[in-house]
Write a protein that holds these residues in place. Structure first.
Motif, PDB file in Angstrom:
ATOM      1  N   UNK A 393       0.833  -1.201   0.000  1.00 45.68           N
ATOM      2  CA  UNK A 393       0.000   0.000   0.000  1.00 45.68           C
ATOM      3  C   UNK A 393       0.869   1.251   0.000  1.00 45.68           C
ATOM      4  N   UNK A 394       0.598   2.154  -0.952  1.00 48.20           N
ATOM      5  CA  UNK A 394       1.149   3.507  -0.920  1.00 48.20           C
ATOM      6  C   UNK A 394       0.114   4.421  -0.269  1.00 48.20           C
ATOM      7  N   UNK A 395       0.572   5.567   0.197  1.00 47.35           N
ATOM      8  CA  UNK A 395      -0.326   6.557   0.782  1.00 47.35           C
ATOM      9  C   UNK A 395      -0.240   7.857  -0.013  1.00 47.35           C
ATOM     10  N   UNK A 396      -0.523   7.769  -1.292  1.00 43.98           N
ATOM     11  CA  UNK A 396      -0.512   8.930  -2.163  1.00 43.98           C
ATOM     12  C   UNK A 396       0.877   9.294  -2.654  1.00 43.98           C
ATOM     13  N   UNK A 397       0.961  10.433  -3.332  1.00 42.37           N
ATOM     14  CA  UNK A 397       2.211  10.916  -3.930  1.00 42.37           C
ATOM     15  C   UNK A 397       3.068  11.650  -2.914  1.00 42.37           C
ATOM     16  N   UNK A 398       4.377  11.578  -3.104  1.00 43.57           N
ATOM     17  CA  UNK A 398       5.280  12.376  -2.287  1.00 43.57           C
ATOM     18  C   UNK A 398       5.122  13.854  -2.639  1.00 43.57           C
ATOM     19  N   UNK A 399       5.029  14.172  -3.932  1.00 44.53           N
ATOM     20  CA  UNK A 399       4.810  15.540  -4.406  1.00 44.53           C
ATOM     21  C   UNK A 399       3.560  15.540  -5.275  1.00 44.53           C
TER      22      UNK A 399
END
Length: 497
Positions: A393-399
């Motif tokens: 799971x990712x939690x959205x974009x870093x930028x």
């Protein structure tokens, strides 16, 4: 002209047809219109025979149909040519995205490609022609398939035997919980009315427990995504029927404290239930029965071949440890064995792979997931930076490119933009532990070239979000339907024209 822009009725023109019927009359001179009216197949109408007593004509014309079964009004069918029909429905079929057309990395769904030979076996007329009410002696072949599948699944999972009555995964969950209840009731332990469910669990876990009449108690996860054993300890007691666990869990992480958890739950008299939704990751690596679980269900339509999605069909056979064998046949959740076609696919899949290749499925799935996870962690937030199993799971974009005037790109924007690049979106906003959750499961069936192409596109989307998030806000740009108002559609659905 786009054939998918209109309904088939909007392509209709009076008098146009995609076929011509032979003259069904023995005598000459009957025109086409008379033949059509007689047969009653083009525009409906009452079927009558203009040729009186000729038996051949009566049979062809349908005059032997009882009067009360004949239409009394015109059947309003579209009048279109054959080529228009073919193009219309062919174009519609190409609008569907499926695992046969592209990469489908839905987390917790195991949307892997499955060999077509399994479909052929399940569609064999000697199986599809069976009826559940046939005498047992006439369906010995089908029963042998089920018996062999029972032994194969028992060997793969470490359990003794399975029941194949459940027709879906959640149906299997309910069956397993009913078995646990029967076990406790048979021992006179009627006070066990609670089931412990992790906060990372699939939503069907608490739902199934509630349907079974059990009280749900939530155990928290630690920051590393695993069950908090210290939070679990005070929840245990003489009122606990058991704990439901998915291992690896919904975050794609292996519950490394499973032996301690099993000892604690068994120590208070409870049982361990295994949700088999993520079994794909464990094939060839470890067996749930060896971890200390007492009951499990398997999603045959996930791990063992049936193409998953679209509402079914599914199959959720339930396996038990030896201590629960006396109760295996008690829950009568179905009058017959579940979806036999799904079982047949699973059976063909296991036989085709064989003992050695079944062992490769889990490790390759884990390798693919970790490859993508590590390749994109420079652009996407990785809340739990550890080795995953089959999904992560990712939690959205870093930028995300957001600033005062333009909001940043969200997980929904990423998912919609993927459609423009020919990929289906991963699971989004689940699990609920992360605000911008993006759950990816590549499965073991995808090539490195496909994984690399997905990684490249995800990097491109991250670059677009950083430079001009409006591109993502308006996505998808190249699909027949762009971005409908999903909130309004959910609250005010239009279910008919």
């Amino acid at each position: 002209m786009k054939y998918y822009d209109k309904l088939i009725f909007e392509l209709s023109h009076p008098g146009r047809s995609g076929f011509s019927l032979p003259n069904c009359f023995e005598g000459a001179g009957a025109d086409t219109q008379q033949t059509r009216a007689t047969l009653g197949t083009v525009r409906g109408g009452t079927v009558s025979c203009a040729n009186g007593g000729a038996e051949r004509s009566e049979a062809v014309c349908g005059c032997l149909i009882p009067q009360h079964l004949k239409r009394e009004s015109v059947l309003d069918l579209p009048e279109v040519s054959e080529v228009d029909v073919v193009r219309h429905y062919t174009n519609l079929s190409q609008m569907n995205f499926g695992v046969d057309t592209g990469f489908y990395p839905l987390g917790s769904c195991t949307m892997k490609y499955n060999p077509k030979i399994n479909e052929e076996m399940a569609a064999h007329p000697l199986f599809t022609g069976l009826h559940p009410l046939q005498p047992a002696e006439t369906v010995k072949g089908a029963q042998e398939v089920i018996d062999d599948l029972d032994h194969a699944l028992a060997a793969i999972t470490g359990f003794k035997h399975f029941t194949f009555l459940p027709c879906a995964g959640a149906h299997g969950e309910l069956t397993g919980l009913m078995l646990i209840r029967e076990y406790h009731m048979a021992r006179g332990d009627s006070a066990r009315t609670k089931v412990i469910v992790p906060d990372s669990a699939h939503g069907t876990n608490p739902a199934s427990a509630a349907v079974c009449g059990l009280e749900i108690v939530v155990v928290k996860s630690r920051p590393d995504g695993l069950i908090d054993v210290e939070d679990l300890k005070p929840l245990l007691g003489p009122d606990v029927a058991g704990i439901m666990m998915t291992n690896p869990n919904t975050l794609g992480l292996f519950e490394k404290d499973i032996k301690e958890i099993a000892k604690l739950v068994h120590g208070c008299g409870g049982l361990l239930y295994y949700d088999g939704a993520n079994m794909n990751a464990l094939l060839g690596a470890v067996r749930p029965g060896d971890m200390g679980f007492d009951v499990l269900h398997l999603n045959l339509h996930k791990t063992f071949s049936t193409p998953h999605g679209g509402g079914g069909p599914g199959s959720g056979p339930v396996g038990v440890a030896e201590s629960l064998l006396p109760y295996l046949g008690i829950p009568k959740v179905s009058g017959f064995h579940g979806n036999f076609g799904v079982m047949m696919r699973a059976y063909a899949y296991i036989l085709m792979l064989g003992r050695e290749n079944v062992k490769n499925a889990g490790p390759y799935a884990v390798l693919a997931a970790n490859y993508i996870k590590e390749s994109l962690k420079d652009a996407y937030k990785l809340p739990i930076p550890t080795v995953c199993k089959h999904e992560f799971v990712y939690d959205g974009l870093i930028n995300d490119g957001g600033h005062d005037d333009v909001p940043g790109a969200t997980t929904l924007d990423i998912a919609k933009r993927l459609l423009d690049y020919g990929f289906h979106a991963p699971t989004i906003y689940f699990p609920l532990l992360f605000h911008q959750a993006l759950m990816v499961e590549p499965t073991e069936t995808e090539s490195k070239e496909t994984l690399d192409a997905f990684i490249d596109v995800m990097h491109k989307i991250a670059e677009e979000a950083a430079k001009d998030p409006e591109i993502l806000h308006g996505a998808p740009h190249d699909t027949p339907i762009s971005r409908p108002d999903e909130t309004t559609a959910a609250r005010n659905p239009i279910v008919k024209a």
